[in-house]
Design an enzyme around this catalytic site. Structure first.
Site, PDB file in Angstrom:
ATOM      1  N   PRO A 112       0.680  -1.268   0.000  1.00 55.28           N
ATOM      2  CG  PRO A 112      -0.877  -1.431   1.664  1.00 55.28           C
ATOM      3  CD  PRO A 112       0.284  -2.085   1.065  1.00 55.28           C
ATOM      4  CD  GLU A 113       3.174   3.249   4.189  1.00 53.85           C
ATOM      5  OE1 GLU A 113       3.810   4.306   4.256  1.00 53.85           O
ATOM      6  OE2 GLU A 113       3.141   2.421   5.118  1.00 53.85           O
TER       7      GLU A 113
ATOM      8  CE  LYS B 222      -0.714   5.861   1.442  1.00 51.37           C
ATOM      9  NZ  LYS B 222      -1.395   5.847   2.750  1.00 51.37           N
TER      10      LYS B 222
ATOM     11  CG  HIS C 111      -7.143 -13.937  -1.289  1.00 50.05           C
ATOM     12  ND1 HIS C 111      -8.170 -14.589  -0.647  1.00 50.05           N
ATOM     13  CD2 HIS C 111      -6.043 -14.114  -0.517  1.00 50.05           C
ATOM     14  CE1 HIS C 111      -7.711 -15.125   0.483  1.00 50.05           C
ATOM     15  NE2 HIS C 111      -6.417 -14.865   0.578  1.00 50.05           N
TER      16      HIS C 111
ATOM     17  NE  ARG D 243      -7.674  -6.397   6.419  1.00 51.07           N
ATOM     18  CZ  ARG D 243      -7.212  -5.481   7.248  1.00 51.07           C
ATOM     19  NH1 ARG D 243      -5.933  -5.166   7.237  1.00 51.07           N
ATOM     20  NH2 ARG D 243      -8.008  -4.864   8.071  1.00 51.07           N
TER      21      ARG D 243
ATOM     22  NE  ARG E 205      -4.827  21.243   9.894  1.00 52.19           N
ATOM     23  CZ  ARG E 205      -5.181  20.317   8.998  1.00 52.19           C
ATOM     24  NH1 ARG E 205      -4.924  20.510   7.718  1.00 52.19           N
ATOM     25  NH2 ARG E 205      -5.787  19.228   9.383  1.00 52.19           N
TER      26      ARG E 205
ATOM     27  NE  ARG F 134      -4.571   1.552   9.859  1.00 51.94           N
ATOM     28  CZ  ARG F 134      -5.345   2.507   9.372  1.00 51.94           C
ATOM     29  NH1 ARG F 134      -5.112   3.766   9.670  1.00 51.94           N
ATOM     30  NH2 ARG F 134      -6.356   2.224   8.579  1.00 51.94           N
TER      31      ARG F 134
END
Length: 315
Positions: A2-3, A82, A122, A145, A193, A303
């Site tokens: 994913p990244e 991504k 899968h 997933r 921020r 997480r």
DNA sequence: CAGGTACCCTGGCCGC
DNA sequence: TGCGGCCAGGGTACCT
């Protein structure tokens, strides 16, 4: 996988095989891998994220995707953060070009396989492609997933006017490896921020491509506590953080990305080896490579964050 | 704008 | 050997 580095490894691996290829046939095995695909007829009454499709809506979505994808020609794959997409010869209802959009979520893979290769685990969507030089291949989208998905989406001019981006990725900021990434703008946003710096790094509308692993690694290298407020970071430290992030991404890319298990692989199913180079993520209890203090792991938004309590003091 | 929670899923691993 | 609970690299919606 994913990244940013993992998605870029996939993009680069796909490029030679898909650029110029024609999609011969498509098979959707599980419509849940089409969460981001919205049928042409507009709304099928059952939107995308977090919504379970009825059996009828799932069948309609699968049929729509198969019908519109079959026969189109594929261009060179592109990436923002991504999100990965392949411009196609197809057109959407409003006349904009269509892109085949992919997001790998937590466990998605795009695998290039020979026509008659055995099934990987899968596999949710299969495309058979024909390429003038590479012949006949399969592109299999596998996802344990099902947080990832494929979609056909309209390619529109990017909000900042540079290039084009699928409508569904229009809100995603450029990533730090993008030549059009605006350093000054990002640093100004970061420093304005009150939110913790890790949360800001994970905000894909500020900077894209950063996930939990690389956020922890960059913060370790920059000696910043994950909860340090953006507004508490000086201009030099902010510059350093961005530079460190780019260095981490570049190194991870050279090493084929981060793989902790068989889920995170390139288009040939091979794992990357950047996990060996990580200093924080997954190293709870191990000594910090700088000072020897055990790396701590603390809950972070459902997480975990990993950091050195001595080198990365909260300020 | 800041924070928290819940949800979309499967499967590996751990402790009982 | 079985089972419940916990964990996982992401993104979005919806509260306060």
């Amino acid at each position: 996988m994913p990244e940013l580095p993992e998605v870029e490894v996939v993009r680069a691996g796909l490029a030679p095989a898909v650029t110029g290829a024609r999609v011969a046939a498509v098979e959707v095995r599980d419509a849940r891998a089409l969460k981001r695909h919205l049928p042409t007829s507009g709304d099928d009454g059952l939107g995308g994220h977090g919504v379970t499709l009825s059996e009828a809506a799932a069948a309609a979505r699968s049929a729509d995707f198969e019908r519109r994808t079959a026969g189109i020609r594929l261009g060179a794959p592109e990436r923002r953060g991504k999100f990965l997409w392949i411009p196609t010869s197809g057109a959407s209802a409003d006349g904009s070009p269509l892109a085949l959009l992919a997001h790998l979520g937590m466990s998605g893979q795009l695998l290039l396989r020979a026509h008659d290769a055995v099934d990987d685990r899968h596999v949710r969507i299969r495309m058979w492609i024909e390429h003038a030089q590479h012949g006949e291949l399969r592109v299999d989208f596998a996802d344990q997933r099902l947080f990832g998905s494929l979609a056909l989406d309209a390619l529109r001019a990017a909000p900042d006017g540079v290039g084009a981006v699928p409508a569904q990725a229009a809100h995603i900021a450029r990533d730090p490896l993008d030549p059009a990434f605006d350093d000054a703008r990002f640093i100004a946003a970061l420093r304005s921020r009150a939110t913790g710096v890790k949360k800001l790094l994970l905000d894909q509308t500020l900077i894209s491509g950063v996930g939990n692993i690389y956020a922890d690694e960059a913060l370790w290298r920059a000696r910043l506590h994950p909860d340090t407020r953006g507004s508490a970071i000086g201009p030099r430290k902010a510059d350093e953080l961005l530079a460190v992030l780019r260095a981490v991404f570049a190194q991870a890319l050279r090493e084929g990305g981060t793989s902790f298990d068989a889920q995170y692989v390139n288009v040939n199913g091979q794992a990357g080896y950047f996990a060996h180079s990580l200093h924080a993520y997954g190293r709870a209890g191990e000594p910090c490579a700088r000072c020897g203090t055990p790396i701590r792991r603390v809950p972070f938004g459902g997480r975990s964050s990993h950091f050195c309590p001595r080198c990365q003091r909260k300020r």
